[in-house]
Design a protein around this motif. Sequence first.
Motif, PDB file in Angstrom:
ATOM      1  N   HIS A 237      45.338  37.361  41.950  1.00 17.96           N
ATOM      2  CA  HIS A 237      44.521  38.230  42.792  1.00 17.96           C
ATOM      3  C   HIS A 237      44.965  39.693  42.760  1.00 17.96           C
ATOM      4  CE1 HIS A 237      42.769  39.826  46.573  1.00 17.96           C
ATOM      5  NE2 HIS A 237      41.741  39.121  46.145  1.00 17.96           N
TER       6      HIS A 237
ATOM      7  N   ASP B 258      39.100  32.195  40.761  1.00 17.79           N
ATOM      8  CA  ASP B 258      39.591  31.405  41.885  1.00 17.79           C
ATOM      9  C   ASP B 258      40.321  32.346  42.843  1.00 17.79           C
ATOM     10  OD1 ASP B 258      40.985  29.793  43.681  1.00 17.79           O
ATOM     11  OD2 ASP B 258      41.234  28.185  42.220  1.00 17.79           O
TER      12      ASP B 258
ATOM     13  N   ALA C 259      42.061  31.747  45.284  1.00 22.28           N
ATOM     14  CA  ALA C 259      43.376  31.266  45.739  1.00 22.28           C
ATOM     15  C   ALA C 259      44.479  31.535  44.715  1.00 22.28           C
ATOM     16  CB  ALA C 259      43.294  29.786  46.059  1.00 22.28           C
TER      17      ALA C 259
ATOM     18  N   HIS D 144      49.705  29.482  40.282  1.00 19.43           N
ATOM     19  CA  HIS D 144      48.626  30.438  40.606  1.00 19.43           C
ATOM     20  C   HIS D 144      47.869  30.828  39.340  1.00 19.43           C
ATOM     21  CE1 HIS D 144      50.752  30.589  44.370  1.00 19.43           C
ATOM     22  NE2 HIS D 144      51.847  30.934  43.719  1.00 19.43           N
TER      23      HIS D 144
ATOM     24  N   ARG E 261      45.439  28.234  38.065  1.00 20.32           N
ATOM     25  CA  ARG E 261      44.175  27.983  38.760  1.00 20.32           C
ATOM     26  C   ARG E 261      42.985  28.481  37.929  1.00 20.32           C
ATOM     27  NH1 ARG E 261      43.638  26.758  44.038  1.00 20.32           N
ATOM     28  NH2 ARG E 261      45.566  26.345  45.137  1.00 20.32           N
TER      29      ARG E 261
END
Length: 323
Positions: free
Chosen positions: A86, A105, A107, A283, A286
């Motif tokens: 992110h 994603d 998350a 992460h 994902r």
Amino acid sequence: MNEQISAASLYDRVARVIPKAEWMGFQDDVEAILELKRKRNAVILAHNYQTPEIFHGVADIVGDSLALARKAMEVEADVIVLAGVHFMAETAKLLNPEKTVLIPDMAAGCSLADSITPEDIALLRKAYPGVPVVTYVNTSAAVKAASDICCTSGNARQVVESLGVPRVLMLPDEYLAKNVAKETNVELIAWRGHCEVHELFTADDIRELRESHPGVIVLAHPECPPEVVDAADFSGSTAVMSDYVGRERPARVVLLTECSMSDNVAVHHPDVEFIRPCNLCPHMKRITLGNIRTALEENRHEVTVDPAIAGAARRAVERMLQI
Ligand code: 13P
Ligand code: SF4
């Protein structure tokens, strides 16, 4: 579809690291993503930790965090899909406020980014009045906005030294700060954030590797604990590690970092033997071909940055990119 970039012809690129049967399962998504990119005037930016079918199959721009930030500024497409985590998508959005930035994603986070808040920085500024704050790009936009300048693992020393002061708060990666402190006269005050992938490597791992694989050259990411970096032969960002392999052509090498990195570099170096102890980043993992395809089909998940902090966060990133 142009035969030159069909999924079937792309297989040659990744044949060393993806079995044919596995690739057959990816082909439908790869074809669809190539078509969607054309239709939507989209580009895919992929970090070095993305799996090879993403990295070599559908990405337009690849690299370490620094390269992705730099290249994000040059993007001309309408849509950017960030195949990464992110904070990387937020950085791309900060540098491209007019473009649509998607992350497959939401998350896909980062243990370092989660380790510090703007309120923590406010407290540190009170405790260390006048000491500039350098934050690693692995942070939220809100934390970037509270800092003076950003850095990556590829430019941390230059950023710290560019400030021309004897003391700097370097946040949030304790190990990166300690590793950089060994190379500079600037006093670095660290935070207690760690990368959950790199903190798992130990100096004992390196001793065992050297015993079981004589002659192996050990490269360690600077997010590893200082004693691991000390026991390695070389340390650098993911791009710097990749350049090292290309330049030095070690017969045998181990990259102490996320698992996909060796696969992605091995594609270019059939003459180098890659030893594979590595740790997965949950992460980064994902992101898949399937959710990249859905991101482009359904325009999700759009990454936005609160206008109240975007200006200050952008300044911290741009200040770094000027160095
Ligand atoms: P670099 O690619 O900048 O070395 O960063 C490593 C990392 O952990 C990014 O999440
Ligand atoms: Fe964060 Fe570490 Fe994963 Fe990179 S590898 S995204 S620093 S948790």
